[in-house]
Structure formats: structure tokens, C-alpha cells
Design a protein around this motif. Sequence first.
Motif, short mmCIF file in Angstrom:
data_model
loop_
_atom_site.label_atom_id
_atom_site.label_comp_id
_atom_site.label_asym_id
_atom_site.label_seq_id
_atom_site.Cartn_x
_atom_site.Cartn_y
_atom_site.Cartn_z
N LYS A 111 0.96 -1.18 -0.39
CA LYS A 111 -0.22 0.10 0.08
C LYS A 111 0.90 1.20 0.06
O LYS A 111 2.13 0.89 0.91
N TRP A 112 0.31 2.99 -0.45
CA TRP A 112 0.56 3.23 -0.52
C TRP A 112 -0.28 4.61 -0.66
O TRP A 112 -1.02 4.53 -0.93
N ILE A 145 8.09 -0.22 6.42
CA ILE A 145 6.81 0.95 6.38
C ILE A 145 7.89 1.93 5.63
O ILE A 145 8.60 3.00 6.29
N TYR A 146 8.21 3.07 4.58
CA TYR A 146 8.74 4.21 4.75
C TYR A 146 8.20 5.11 4.21
O TYR A 146 7.34 5.63 3.89
N LEU A 168 12.48 12.48 11.11
CA LEU A 168 12.04 11.13 10.51
C LEU A 168 13.00 10.03 11.43
O LEU A 168 12.38 9.05 11.73
N ASP A 169 14.14 10.15 11.22
CA ASP A 169 15.11 9.38 11.76
C ASP A 169 14.43 9.06 12.98
O ASP A 169 14.40 7.64 13.67
N VAL A 170 13.65 10.01 14.49
CA VAL A 170 12.85 10.12 15.62
C VAL A 170 11.96 9.36 15.30
O VAL A 170 11.25 8.31 16.02
N SER A 171 10.74 9.52 14.34
CA SER A 171 9.91 8.95 14.34
C SER A 171 9.89 7.72 13.75
O SER A 171 9.45 6.73 14.18
N ALA A 172 10.94 7.27 13.03
CA ALA A 172 11.33 6.39 12.53
C ALA A 172 11.52 5.21 13.73
O ALA A 172 11.38 3.74 13.96
N ALA A 173 12.19 5.42 14.51
CA ALA A 173 13.36 4.67 15.76
C ALA A 173 12.16 4.40 16.28
O ALA A 173 11.37 3.21 16.78
N GLU A 177 9.45 0.42 17.06
CA GLU A 177 9.15 -0.35 18.58
C GLU A 177 7.56 -0.61 18.69
O GLU A 177 7.07 -1.70 19.28
N THR A 178 7.24 -0.15 17.96
CA THR A 178 5.05 -0.16 18.32
C THR A 178 4.85 -0.21 16.78
O THR A 178 3.34 -0.87 16.71
N ALA A 179 4.90 -0.36 15.82
CA ALA A 179 4.51 -0.26 14.48
C ALA A 179 4.65 -2.00 13.83
O ALA A 179 5.76 -2.18 13.45
N ALA A 180 2.97 -2.40 12.90
CA ALA A 180 3.13 -3.37 12.57
C ALA A 180 2.92 -3.62 11.30
O ALA A 180 3.35 -4.78 10.03
N SER A 181 2.54 -2.95 11.34
CA SER A 181 1.51 -2.35 9.29
C SER A 181 1.01 -0.72 9.14
O SER A 181 1.05 -0.06 9.80
#
Length: 201
Positions: A111-112, A145-146, A168-173, A177-181
Amino acid sequence: MTYLSEGDTQKVLRYYQREIASFVHSQMQPHFWEETTDYEVIISKGFTALKDSAYTTIAKNCVDYQSSPRDKSNMSKYLFTGFSKCLYREQKFQSEAERILAMILERDAIKWFKPAKGQFQLYYKWHGKYLEYQPYFVAETEEIIYMLEPKAHNEINDPQVLAKKIELDVSAALLRETAASMTDVMQFLGDIAFLKKMRYD
């Protein structure tokens, strides 16, 4: 020495105190820095729905995303359709490179979408202010997820682009830890928006 008396000087300072404080503050902001020590994720609300996107164009400017328009100098006048994996039926692109990236995402992503303004409520610091960060694309693949923001080679080291990258780096980290989809991402980003705003204010 000044031509004003001490009393008059105090009056002038009192009268212009906001302007003087703003002037001093603006000089200090480029020298301010902070280090992130830790983030605590607290789920405070549920799923964040996709925001509506409204586009205006004339009928002849509706184009299948697989077709490259003749006039690439004004890509934003076209409304692209025909997507099967995009979360929106129509999209607008600012450049031919964005349209090509959409073709790649249609082929390779699960999905995108191109987030609407205010979708994620992420903020980055720029010249002492916290501005809203809106990624150009968000895409889910089998592995990751990109959050994508295509840039020309000469823009990669632009200071504002680098400020967005830190966010983005902070949000990606936090996402790791929390998101799977993608559904988790939408919920997660809605949940942390309040926390991040609180941290910035």
C-alpha cells in the motif's frame, strides 16, 4: 552615553520590550541545541483516519499514472488516476520523478499514499520554530514502512532537508518499536502527535 535620561530610557525599553525580546531571541535561536535522551510512547487515542484530499483540474488533465504527460514543466495541473495500491483514487505530483516513484510503488509496495496536509502532525525544528513535516509518500512493503521525500541530488544536504531527516529518524525509531502495518502507523502517528506537540511547546 545616550541623549535620553535614565527615566526616558526605561520608558523606551518598556514600550519596545516585545520587539527587543524578539530581536534578542531570534539571535539566540540559531545557537540553541538539544539532545534527545529518550522517548516514552503512550497510546492516548485510537485510529487516525485518512484525511480527505480535494483537487481541482479540468477533465482533459486527468491522466493515467502510467502515461507521462507532454507538459512536464507543470505537473501539478494534472490529476493522475488508475492506481490499484494507493489509498487514494487520485493523486497529484509536483514532478515527473514523483510520478515515476508512484509507478515503482504501484509495482513493489503493498500500500502507499501521499499524505494530506495535517495527516501525521509531525514537526521539525527550523530556525527556532517547529514546522509541520509532511512526507511526500508513505509506502508499506513486506519488510518495512517507508516515509519518502524525493529530492534532487543538489538538495540532499540542504539544512532544512537535514532538519526534516532528524525528525524522520526519531519517528522511524518510534515506529520500529510499536508499528507492524500501515494501519498501525496511522494509529501510532495519531497517538504520538499530541506528545510531540507537547514536547515542542
